[in-house]
Scaffold this active site. Structure first.
Site, short mmCIF file in Angstrom:
data_model
loop_
_atom_site.label_atom_id
_atom_site.label_comp_id
_atom_site.label_asym_id
_atom_site.label_seq_id
_atom_site.Cartn_x
_atom_site.Cartn_y
_atom_site.Cartn_z
N PRO A 2 0.83 -1.20 0.00
CA PRO A 2 0.00 0.00 0.00
C PRO A 2 0.87 1.26 0.00
O PRO A 2 1.61 1.51 0.94
CB PRO A 2 -0.81 -0.11 1.30
N GLU A 3 0.79 1.99 -1.09
CA GLU A 3 1.44 3.29 -1.18
C GLU A 3 0.33 4.32 -1.23
O GLU A 3 -0.83 3.97 -1.00
CB GLU A 3 2.34 3.35 -2.43
N LYS A 60 1.32 7.70 3.56
CA LYS A 60 0.78 6.34 3.64
C LYS A 60 0.03 6.11 4.94
O LYS A 60 -0.32 4.97 5.25
CB LYS A 60 1.93 5.32 3.51
N ARG A 108 1.10 -10.26 6.98
CA ARG A 108 2.48 -10.26 7.46
C ARG A 108 2.66 -9.59 8.82
O ARG A 108 3.79 -9.56 9.34
CB ARG A 108 3.40 -9.64 6.41
N ARG A 147 20.88 16.79 -2.03
CA ARG A 147 21.11 15.40 -1.63
C ARG A 147 22.02 14.68 -2.63
O ARG A 147 21.78 14.74 -3.82
CB ARG A 147 19.80 14.66 -1.46
N ARG A 260 16.70 -1.97 -2.28
CA ARG A 260 15.36 -2.21 -2.82
C ARG A 260 15.45 -2.64 -4.27
O ARG A 260 16.19 -2.03 -5.07
CB ARG A 260 14.52 -0.92 -2.74
#
Length: 270
Positions: A2-3, A60, A108, A147, A260
């Site tokens: 779920p984003e 989220k 989970r 960054r 990721r």
DNA sequence: CTATTAGCCTGCCAGC
DNA sequence: TGCTGGCAGGCTAATA
């Protein structure tokens, strides 16, 4: 999975199904770590009798504002979902007024419920929600410029911008034709703008299609009625490793960025 | 500030 | 067919 689009879909469907305005009559916690540091008894005591005033979303996080003045904040993490009918893996069951029951399902067990006096305690750690005006091009450019990390890692950093996860980050980079490992501070003005627009566009498209489900398994995203999201057919990069790029026909490649899995087109993402 | 690892859980899938 | 290891959409804490 779920984003932002999936959380938005679930929140709006709970509103449509009339969860707002109901009184919480009972709370049954089947997996106590979800509600730490409260015990199930304490938790039920705090929620019982409260009216759910409003359901909203930031990044989220789902927010249930309660008549007690407190806010119940739910993060679905990897596999959390809500349903109005009983199923497997229901970790919390909330009995509501007028016979409605809300089931929190989470195979989970990674999801977390926080009951707070002030949502800002959690929200101040987040950057602006990706679909609000606070997430502006000027702000995004400023963040990228300062960054040195891989641009994909910056997209996933919730303290920079809230709402993107692995799927929509890969999608946005594909649309903007930017290699996920590019240093954020190396992007040109044009690339920053393209990425900004792509982020907003992929999230809006995800919402229009009521979320992305990648498979049919028990850990996959589901809408409130149990249906899969319909955005899978729109996915351009995520999960398409080895398949042809829908733009240039080159084979998509999977690499690891910031631990990721990351899928991109080595030909047109530079 | 950035990077890396481990941990939290269960289901799924490829490979043998 | 049956078993096994590795992997998965998120996030945090600890360490370098």
């Amino acid at each position: 999975m779920p984003e932002l689009p999936e959380v938005e879909t679930i929140a709006s469907q709970l509103r449509e199904r009339g969860v707002e305005g109901r009184i919480i009559r009972s709370v049954q916690v089947n997996w106590a770590p979800t509600i730490e540091p409260f015990t199930p008894a304490e938790f039920e005591c705090l929620l019982k009798g409260c009216r759910i005033e409003q359901i909203s979303r930031v990044g989220k996080w789902m927010l249930f504002s309660l008549s007690s003045g407190q806010t119940l904040m739910v993060h679905l993490r990897m596999a959390g979902s809500f349903a109005l009918e009983q199923g497997s893996y229901d970790r919390i069951v909330v009995g509501l007024s007028d016979g409605l029951t809300l089931y929190y399902r989470d195979t989970r067990k990674f999801g977390r419920w926080k009951l707070v006096d002030d949502p800002q305690v959690i929200l101040r750690e987040l950057g602006p929600d990706a679909l609000t005006r606070r997430f502006s091009l000027a702000y995004f450019e400023d963040q990228l410029r300062k960054r040195a990390r891989a641009v994909k890692s910056v997209l996933l950093d919730q303290s920079v911008v809230a709402g993107l996860g692995n799927i929509y980050a890969d999608e946005a980079l594909w649309y903007a034709r930017i290699h996920p490992e590019r240093r954020a501070d190396s992007l040109s003005d044009l690339e920053r703008e393209k990425l900004f627009k792509a982020v907003k566009a992929v999230l809006r498209q995800g919402i229009r299609n009521r979320g992305t489900s990648l498979g049919a398994g028990k850990t996959n995203y589901r809408q409130v009625d149990g249906d899969s999201g319909e955005n899978r057919g729109e996915v351009r990069a995520y999960g398409r490793s080895g398949k042809p790029c829908r733009r240039c026909k080159n084979t998509l490649k999977k690499i690891v960025v910031g631990q990721r899995g990351t899928t991109f087109c080595p030909n047109c993402q530079v």
